[in-house]
Write a protein that holds these residues in place. Sequence first.
Motif, PDB file in Angstrom:
ATOM      1  N   LYS A  91       0.855  -1.187   0.000  1.00 59.25           N
ATOM      2  CA  LYS A  91       0.000   0.000   0.000  1.00 59.25           C
ATOM      3  C   LYS A  91       0.890   1.235   0.000  1.00 59.25           C
ATOM      4  N   GLU A  92       0.536   2.202  -0.819  1.00 61.42           N
ATOM      5  CA  GLU A  92       1.286   3.450  -0.855  1.00 61.42           C
ATOM      6  C   GLU A  92       0.984   4.266   0.394  1.00 61.42           C
ATOM      7  N   ASN A  93       2.037   4.707   1.086  1.00 57.81           N
ATOM      8  CA  ASN A  93       1.851   5.551   2.255  1.00 57.81           C
ATOM      9  C   ASN A  93       1.497   6.958   1.787  1.00 57.81           C
ATOM     10  N   GLN A  94       0.298   7.409   2.131  1.00 60.89           N
ATOM     11  CA  GLN A  94      -0.184   8.710   1.680  1.00 60.89           C
ATOM     12  C   GLN A  94       0.025   9.807   2.713  1.00 60.89           C
ATOM     13  N   ASP A  95       0.712   9.482   3.810  1.00 58.86           N
ATOM     14  CA  ASP A  95       1.070  10.491   4.804  1.00 58.86           C
ATOM     15  C   ASP A  95       2.214  11.361   4.287  1.00 58.86           C
ATOM     16  N   GLY A  96       2.438  12.462   4.970  1.00 61.45           N
ATOM     17  CA  GLY A  96       3.576  13.315   4.678  1.00 61.45           C
ATOM     18  C   GLY A  96       3.904  14.157   5.889  1.00 61.45           C
ATOM     19  N   VAL A  97       5.151  14.594   5.988  1.00 62.38           N
ATOM     20  CA  VAL A  97       5.577  15.458   7.085  1.00 62.38           C
ATOM     21  C   VAL A  97       6.341  16.646   6.522  1.00 62.38           C
ATOM     22  N   LEU A  98       6.357  17.719   7.306  1.00 62.23           N
ATOM     23  CA  LEU A  98       6.982  18.963   6.856  1.00 62.23           C
ATOM     24  C   LEU A  98       7.573  19.673   8.061  1.00 62.23           C
ATOM     25  N   GLN A  99       8.815  20.128   7.934  1.00 61.96           N
ATOM     26  CA  GLN A  99       9.477  20.880   8.991  1.00 61.96           C
ATOM     27  C   GLN A  99      10.268  22.028   8.360  1.00 61.96           C
ATOM     28  N   ILE A 100       9.982  23.244   8.790  1.00 64.55           N
ATOM     29  CA  ILE A 100      10.692  24.416   8.285  1.00 64.55           C
ATOM     30  C   ILE A 100      11.182  25.225   9.491  1.00 64.55           C
ATOM     31  N   PRO A 101      12.484  25.393   9.651  1.00 67.05           N
ATOM     32  CA  PRO A 101      13.030  26.071  10.846  1.00 67.05           C
ATOM     33  C   PRO A 101      12.550  27.507  11.000  1.00 67.05           C
ATOM     34  N   ASP A 102      12.375  28.216   9.886  1.00 69.82           N
ATOM     35  CA  ASP A 102      11.953  29.617   9.969  1.00 69.82           C
ATOM     36  C   ASP A 102      11.099  29.949   8.749  1.00 69.82           C
ATOM     37  N   VAL A 103       9.803  30.041   8.980  1.00 70.77           N
ATOM     38  CA  VAL A 103       8.876  30.362   7.896  1.00 70.77           C
ATOM     39  C   VAL A 103       8.647  31.873   7.813  1.00 70.77           C
ATOM     40  N   GLY A 104       9.333  32.616   8.681  1.00 73.41           N
ATOM     41  CA  GLY A 104       9.223  34.068   8.745  1.00 73.41           C
ATOM     42  C   GLY A 104       9.087  34.533  10.178  1.00 73.41           C
ATOM     43  N   ASP A 105       9.743  35.654  10.518  1.00 75.64           N
ATOM     44  CA  ASP A 105       9.655  36.248  11.847  1.00 75.64           C
ATOM     45  C   ASP A 105      10.105  35.279  12.940  1.00 75.64           C
ATOM     46  N   GLY A 106      11.026  34.375  12.596  1.00 76.67           N
ATOM     47  CA  GLY A 106      11.549  33.444  13.600  1.00 76.67           C
ATOM     48  C   GLY A 106      10.593  32.343  13.995  1.00 76.67           C
ATOM     49  N   ILE A 107       9.556  32.098  13.189  1.00 75.15           N
ATOM     50  CA  ILE A 107       8.545  31.089  13.505  1.00 75.15           C
ATOM     51  C   ILE A 107       8.882  29.773  12.812  1.00 75.15           C
ATOM     52  N   SER A 108       8.949  28.705  13.601  1.00 77.68           N
ATOM     53  CA  SER A 108       9.153  27.365  13.053  1.00 77.68           C
ATOM     54  C   SER A 108       7.804  26.752  12.688  1.00 77.68           C
ATOM     55  N   MET A 109       7.784  25.984  11.597  1.00 73.77           N
ATOM     56  CA  MET A 109       6.548  25.377  11.091  1.00 73.77           C
ATOM     57  C   MET A 109       6.711  23.868  11.018  1.00 73.77           C
ATOM     58  N   PHE A 110       5.738  23.157  11.564  1.00 73.25           N
ATOM     59  CA  PHE A 110       5.726  21.700  11.519  1.00 73.25           C
ATOM     60  C   PHE A 110       4.351  21.236  11.063  1.00 73.25           C
ATOM     61  N   CYS A 111       4.311  20.208  10.227  1.00 73.79           N
ATOM     62  CA  CYS A 111       3.031  19.675   9.744  1.00 73.79           C
ATOM     63  C   CYS A 111       3.103  18.163   9.615  1.00 73.79           C
ATOM     64  N   VAL A 112       1.964  17.532   9.829  1.00 76.10           N
ATOM     65  CA  VAL A 112       1.755  16.135   9.451  1.00 76.10           C
ATOM     66  C   VAL A 112       0.486  16.078   8.613  1.00 76.10           C
ATOM     67  N   PHE A 113       0.570  15.375   7.487  1.00 75.51           N
ATOM     68  CA  PHE A 113      -0.559  15.219   6.572  1.00 75.51           C
ATOM     69  C   PHE A 113      -0.930  13.740   6.487  1.00 75.51           C
ATOM     70  N   ASP A 114      -2.212  13.466   6.292  1.00 76.62           N
ATOM     71  CA  ASP A 114      -2.687  12.091   6.126  1.00 76.62           C
ATOM     72  C   ASP A 114      -3.651  12.061   4.943  1.00 76.62           C
ATOM     73  N   GLY A 115      -3.135  11.627   3.793  1.00 74.90           N
ATOM     74  CA  GLY A 115      -3.944  11.602   2.588  1.00 74.90           C
ATOM     75  C   GLY A 115      -4.933  10.452   2.574  1.00 74.90           C
ATOM     76  N   HIS A 116      -6.011  10.625   1.827  1.00 72.30           N
ATOM     77  CA  HIS A 116      -7.032   9.578   1.713  1.00 72.30           C
ATOM     78  C   HIS A 116      -7.644   9.626   0.322  1.00 72.30           C
ATOM     79  N   GLY A 117      -8.219   8.525  -0.085  1.00 69.39           N
ATOM     80  CA  GLY A 117      -8.784   8.425  -1.430  1.00 69.39           C
ATOM     81  C   GLY A 117      -7.741   7.949  -2.426  1.00 69.39           C
ATOM     82  N   GLU A 118      -8.171   7.747  -3.651  1.00 68.15           N
ATOM     83  CA  GLU A 118      -7.287   7.200  -4.685  1.00 68.15           C
ATOM     84  C   GLU A 118      -6.055   8.063  -4.920  1.00 68.15           C
TER      85      GLU A 118
END
Length: 272
Positions: free
Chosen positions: A11-38
């Motif tokens: 099965k194809e893993n449809q999850d994803g993760v994202l980490q950005i140390p500084d997205v602007g103004d010293g703010i760190s950004m973190f994400c987890v995604f969970d895809g669904h459907g075809e």
Amino acid sequence: VSSSKAPVSNKENQDGVLQIPDVGDGISMFCVFDGHGEYGKVVTDWAIRTLPSYIAGAVAEGRAGQLLNRITDAYRAADALLTEEVGYNVIEDSGTTCALALLKDDLLLVGGLGDSRVVLGVDTGDGTLGAQPVTLDQSPKVPAESARIEKAGGEVRGEGAGGRVYAKGQQFPGLAVARAFGDGDAKQYGVTVDPQFIGWKLRTGQDFVLILASDGVWNALGNEIAVEICAKHRQTRDANKAANELVLKARQVWEGLAKGRIDDISAVVVFL
């Protein structure tokens, strides 16, 4: 900071993760995604490539007091661009959840979209650990979600743990989350791309780890066990080992269920 994804056989893993140390103004950004459907992986990969620029734009646009509205507008604009760029046929019945965390110093802003979750590990000071959810799982059966869905001509049926979204009296779309990127058909029946925000001021000496993960982790381990696993790596602050152990333990639970299905499993760990 670290992330880990468990491979899922056949099965194809449809999850994803994202980490950005500084997205602007010293703010760190973190994400987890969970895809669904075809085409869930298509949507997840698109969001990983595209969402950071929208969040950076929201951060750069002005006063902090308007940030929530700007991020909501950014999600709406990104969702519209998604349809335009990949085509409605791709996102008709496919999409992705998104757990977003923005961190600057001791200030945490979390945006929940769907059932990917963010949890804080807490040192209670009496030798025990606590698990503090800072997102709300937006399953269709949650009263505020089902009210919006019904107002839009949809209905929530009691299928699965959190219910599913259908057009009233019909057998489609059958979506198991109430908020997501994509899912064009479900958007006609009350599913939304608007995130739900929670702000948190981190408590020095108490809040020691931030965990973002897809529901493959939370459904297998629960909040408390996930915090306990990460706490073993607190002294070394080895987020990589903590994230790897989280997904390994979650996978072992799924394999132990022996039902022939292993959910996608992804986690991001940030020691504070």
